[in-house]
Structures are given as structure tokens and as C-alpha cells.
Design an enzyme around this catalytic site. Sequence first.
Site, mmCIF file in Angstrom:
data_model
loop_
_atom_site.group_PDB
_atom_site.id
_atom_site.type_symbol
_atom_site.label_atom_id
_atom_site.label_comp_id
_atom_site.label_asym_id
_atom_site.label_seq_id
_atom_site.Cartn_x
_atom_site.Cartn_y
_atom_site.Cartn_z
ATOM 1 N N ASP A 302 0.850 -1.189 0.000
ATOM 2 C CA ASP A 302 0.000 0.000 0.000
ATOM 3 C C ASP A 302 0.887 1.241 0.000
ATOM 4 O O ASP A 302 1.816 1.357 0.813
ATOM 5 C CB ASP A 302 -0.905 0.028 1.239
ATOM 6 C CG ASP A 302 -1.941 1.139 1.155
ATOM 7 O OD1 ASP A 302 -2.986 0.910 0.508
ATOM 8 O OD2 ASP A 302 -1.690 2.213 1.720
ATOM 9 N N ASN A 310 -2.811 12.828 -4.343
ATOM 10 C CA ASN A 310 -3.942 13.219 -5.189
ATOM 11 C C ASN A 310 -4.462 14.606 -4.824
ATOM 12 O O ASN A 310 -4.778 15.426 -5.703
ATOM 13 C CB ASN A 310 -5.077 12.197 -5.053
ATOM 14 C CG ASN A 310 -4.872 10.980 -5.952
ATOM 15 O OD1 ASN A 310 -4.180 11.069 -6.967
ATOM 16 N ND2 ASN A 310 -5.460 9.858 -5.579
ATOM 17 N N HIS A 315 -5.327 14.292 -9.572
ATOM 18 C CA HIS A 315 -5.451 12.866 -9.893
ATOM 19 C C HIS A 315 -4.631 12.460 -11.113
ATOM 20 O O HIS A 315 -4.189 11.306 -11.204
ATOM 21 C CB HIS A 315 -6.927 12.513 -10.107
ATOM 22 C CG HIS A 315 -7.713 12.491 -8.832
ATOM 23 N ND1 HIS A 315 -7.759 11.385 -8.010
ATOM 24 C CD2 HIS A 315 -8.469 13.433 -8.217
ATOM 25 C CE1 HIS A 315 -8.523 11.635 -6.956
ATOM 26 N NE2 HIS A 315 -8.964 12.888 -7.052
ATOM 27 N N ASP A 319 -2.132 9.400 -11.044
ATOM 28 C CA ASP A 319 -2.126 8.266 -11.973
ATOM 29 C C ASP A 319 -0.723 8.002 -12.517
ATOM 30 O O ASP A 319 -0.303 6.844 -12.671
ATOM 31 C CB ASP A 319 -3.079 8.539 -13.138
ATOM 32 C CG ASP A 319 -4.545 8.421 -12.729
ATOM 33 O OD1 ASP A 319 -4.819 7.923 -11.618
ATOM 34 O OD2 ASP A 319 -5.415 8.831 -13.529
ATOM 35 N N GLU A 346 -4.477 2.447 -4.505
ATOM 36 C CA GLU A 346 -3.017 2.439 -4.381
ATOM 37 C C GLU A 346 -2.502 1.132 -3.789
ATOM 38 O O GLU A 346 -1.376 1.080 -3.294
ATOM 39 C CB GLU A 346 -2.560 3.628 -3.521
ATOM 40 C CG GLU A 346 -2.996 3.570 -2.066
ATOM 41 C CD GLU A 346 -4.358 4.193 -1.817
ATOM 42 O OE1 GLU A 346 -4.613 4.582 -0.657
ATOM 43 O OE2 GLU A 346 -5.167 4.308 -2.760
#
Length: 423
Positions: A302, A310, A315, A319, A346
Site C-alpha cells: 500500500d 492526489n 489525480h 495516476d 493504491e
Amino acid sequence: MDALIVEPSPTYQRILSRMLESYDFKLTFVDSAIAGLRQLKLQRFQIICVAMYLPDLTGIEFCRLVRQQNVKVPIFIVTSETEPTLLSSALTAGATDIIRKDDLPRLEESLHALIPLGPFRYNISGKALYLEDSLTVAKATDAKLKRLGLQMDHAFSIAQAMQLLGDNKYELIMTDIVLQDNETGIDFIRDLRADSRFAQTPILAVTSLESINRRIQALQSGANDYISKPVLDEELFARINNLISSTRLIEQLTRERQRLLELATKDHLTGLYNRHFLTELAKRRFADANRQQSALSVLVIDIDHFKQINDQHGHQVGDKVLKRIAVMLQTLCGAEDQYVARFGGEEFVVLLTGYDLQRASELAGQLCQSLHQLQPEGIATSASIGVATLATGQEEYFDEVFARADKALYLAKQQGRNRAIAL
């Protein structure tokens, strides 16, 4: 389109007829220059073929008279003459080209240049290889294939053909059945089908033999189709078009199948396996490991504080960060016995076949260090990793081991993140 053939010889009338009809020309035959000039006053033509010697005039004189009438149509003089002065006079008189009777395929090349798309209803391009021990036959076939849009390489022997195949990619392979030096096209076809590189390349066998058994043998050896000599142009074009079109359709279907498979198994953002695929794969790998009593480990990864990335950078940047991390994970865990998946958001999961707890923990530590050093998009990142392994001598399945790895991940978060914990 209309063509005028001024030729007293019935034999050459038939030869020229076969060539021009394959271009969908409507033919008008006359056997003298006067008759030809008369026909030009009655009808418009797109091409004229005239013999060098006619009963009343020479082809050169006929050509000069046609040009005096300001007729711009291409004129081809067909002759067996080789005298340079005579040929030069023909060109001066207005002939478009001089075609020798022993090199009639040149007429087809000229037609192809004049009519680039030809009359054909086919959409073909690429290269073809023809194994044929007759240079004359090969030249004639080359001219025909050019009209289809195919470039042709010619080989006299199987060895020469295999060398060309090693250096080029071909849309079509053609082979005569009877070759020189005791070689046969059957041998060549078998050699091709034994090589995985040419398993899907269409093969057309060309034979002058009437033996049905030989044709069946060619097909059984791996030829996709055959054609008999003398080869009719339209039949050749139709068979080649069918072979190449079918092969391209199969390739298209294969690509589409692969695309659908990737949609079903891959994460669209990162290109890693998706959750569904890894879950199904893990069921099989855990069943194998339980049966064979072999090692199998799971990493749950994680990305720390990813929500902040973000929120602070957007975002789109988030990405890009995930994509960079995915590339790194695939690089470090891309061996044949390792499977990396994005489980969502994630979170990533790695399935490690053959890894006991110690090896899996060492790899997890390396991943933590590499992720911390990565700084994708110039952003400092780290990850917490939970590690769990199939218990020795105890039957467990993916859900149970995953749950332990997820619990270990939770402990790694509690203990300050940027670390791997094994349970």
C-alpha cells in the site's frame, strides 16, 4: 477500358488477349495498319498494341500516322527485333515502349505503371516468395504479382528460399512442386511447416502435374491451396487474395482476442494484472502448492499517504505516480514465478511461487527501499508491505494467507509506514 490490338498473328493475338483481359480491357482486333487507323476514327482506346511488321505498313509507320492524328494513347510495339537503330526509330515515331516477344511480362509491368490500381478488386500489399526453377516462369509471375501490389522475391532452390525467409517477412509463399536437383516443393512445404516462424504463412503450391495424389500430398504437407499450370491470371489473383485475406482475418481475430483477454485480465491504468485475474490464478497456485507441499507467499503493498498526493498534485499526477510504481514493481517482480496485480486504488498484491517467508521478506524489504528512492514525478513516496506465507504442513488457501498479509500491512502502517512486516 478499351484496347486496340493490331496484330496479324493469331498466336500473339491470344497471348496479348490474356494479358489485357486480366486488366478488364475490352479488346478490338485488327490485322493491318489501315484497319487499325480506321478503327481509331470510330472509337477511343486507352491502349494500343501493334506488331512491328504488318501486311501493309510497319509498326513504326503506323505509330507515326497515329501521332500525326494527335492521338495521345499509349502505343506498345511488340517485336522480336533487337537492332538498336530500329528500336530507336520506333521511339522517335512516338511509341510508348518497345516490348520484345521473348519478354512479354514487360508489357504487364508497363500496364501496371500506367494503371497503378489496375482493375482489381483486391486490397493486397507486401512481399511474396516464389520457389521456381524456371526464370521465365518466375519473371511472368513477378509481373502478375506486381499488379496485385505484391513485390516478389525469386529463389531457384530450397536453400536459397530459406535464406530469403531468414532475411524477409512474406505475406505469401509460392512453390512449384517439381524442382531441379531432385528437390520438390513438397519437401519445401514440410520444412516450412516444421518451423514455427512460418506456421501461419499462407503457402500456394503451383503444379503442372495432373496427378491428384500429388495435389493431395501438397495439401497434406501444409499447403493452404494449389493452382495448376498453365495459370489463369484471374484464378491466380482470386486464390492469392483468398489466402492473404484469410490470414489477415485470422491475425485480426487473434489480436482482438488478445485485446479482450487483456481487458479481462489487466488493469487499464497500470497494465498490471487486475484483482479478478490474480484471485483466480491464486486459487490454482495455492491448490498446486498444497498438493506439492511447496512454498508460496503473498505481499500486500500500500502506497503511504497516497491520498495526499492526489489532493496536493491532482489525480492526473497521482495516476502517473501509480504507473511509475507499477513499472518498478514489474521490473523487480517480473520473473516467471512472480505475479504482480493492482488490487485497487493504491494497493498492489504480489504472488510469489516458491518463496518461503524469509525470501519473501527480503524481497519486500528491497521493494520498500526501491519505492522510497523512486520519487516518481519528483514526489517523495514510500510503501508499507505485509508479508505472509503458506503454513508448512497445513492446508491453506489464498483468502487466509491474504488476510494475514493484510494484517501485517496494517501493523506496518501502525509502526510508522515505509517498512515490511511478516506474519
